[in-house]
Design a protein around this motif. Sequence first.
Motif, PDB file in Angstrom:
ATOM      1  N   ALA A 196      17.112  55.829   4.506  1.00 11.36           N
ATOM      2  CA  ALA A 196      17.136  55.954   5.965  1.00 11.36           C
ATOM      3  C   ALA A 196      17.248  54.589   6.627  1.00 11.36           C
ATOM      4  O   ALA A 196      17.905  54.439   7.659  1.00 11.36           O
ATOM      5  CB  ALA A 196      15.869  56.677   6.431  1.00 11.36           C
ATOM      6  N   ILE A 241      19.768  60.953   9.118  1.00 14.09           N
ATOM      7  CA  ILE A 241      18.742  59.914   8.962  1.00 14.09           C
ATOM      8  C   ILE A 241      17.366  60.552   8.808  1.00 14.09           C
ATOM      9  O   ILE A 241      16.567  60.160   7.950  1.00 14.09           O
ATOM     10  CB  ILE A 241      18.756  58.955  10.169  1.00 14.09           C
ATOM     11  CG1 ILE A 241      20.066  58.172  10.212  1.00 14.09           C
ATOM     12  CG2 ILE A 241      17.576  57.995  10.102  1.00 14.09           C
ATOM     13  CD1 ILE A 241      20.189  57.248  11.410  1.00 14.09           C
ATOM     14  N   LYS A 245      15.040  60.307   5.534  1.00 12.68           N
ATOM     15  CA  LYS A 245      13.698  59.709   5.693  1.00 12.68           C
ATOM     16  C   LYS A 245      12.614  60.635   5.172  1.00 12.68           C
ATOM     17  O   LYS A 245      11.618  60.192   4.583  1.00 12.68           O
ATOM     18  CB  LYS A 245      13.457  59.400   7.171  1.00 12.68           C
ATOM     19  CG  LYS A 245      12.096  58.751   7.443  1.00 12.68           C
ATOM     20  CD  LYS A 245      11.919  58.497   8.936  1.00 12.68           C
ATOM     21  CE  LYS A 245      10.549  57.887   9.205  1.00 12.68           C
ATOM     22  NZ  LYS A 245      10.337  57.651  10.663  1.00 12.68           N
TER      23      LYS A 245
END
Length: 247
Positions: A196, A241, A245
């Motif tokens: 990420a 993202i 993450k």
Amino acid sequence: MSEPASMTFWDHLDELRKVIIRALVVTVVAAAVAFCLKDQLFEVVLAPRTSDFITFKLLGVEPFSIHLMNTGLTEQFMIHLKTAMYAGVLIASPYIIYLLFHFISPALYDNERKYATLLCTCGYLMFMLGTLLNYFLIFPLTVKFLGTYQVSEDVANMLTLQSYMDTLLMMCFVMGIIFELPVVSWLLGRMGFLKASMMRTWRKHAIVAILVIAAIITPTTDAFTLFIVALPIWLLYEVSIFLVKSE
């Protein structure tokens, strides 16, 4: 397939052959139904070429109509056949995915089967979402701009059915692939190839690339059209993202 450990290579090959045959049969049947429903099929396919299309009504676009022409003896029949086959693949795709998953699932562990199910389901839904977004938003705006654009009033547009259909099918496929971005990012993140932090670092570059892609997909002159095309792609990047993450 109930006892995969006792099956030989040729047994697996025979099972794969059955899967392929079933997938082809279902696809051909669905395509045949779509082929017979010609009026309904092309009523949907050709709808974005006029201002009566739902998207243009919601946007308050001025009335327009793009007339298509045919230039080849067999062109209309071949386009009818190709469009029916594409519709058949779309209709049969859930069953095809089910067959393929059922074929490979015995070789997976329980946790792998869970992730494979999630991956296949999300991948299919995202592809269909991209296809629908293209049909209802991106392709109509592209058709309106390119179909009504003139360098001079002395030069009339004579658009062919072949050009219209090739553009529609190509853009549906491209947008379907683009909408796989979160799924691919999640998979790469799961495998450790994508972080990420890396995606956040390259966010500015990604936004520029997204704007370029949006400009290529819809080569219009107004910022509004560019924005509504680039926005969902940028949202896909941000969702990617978040998914990476979370891993």
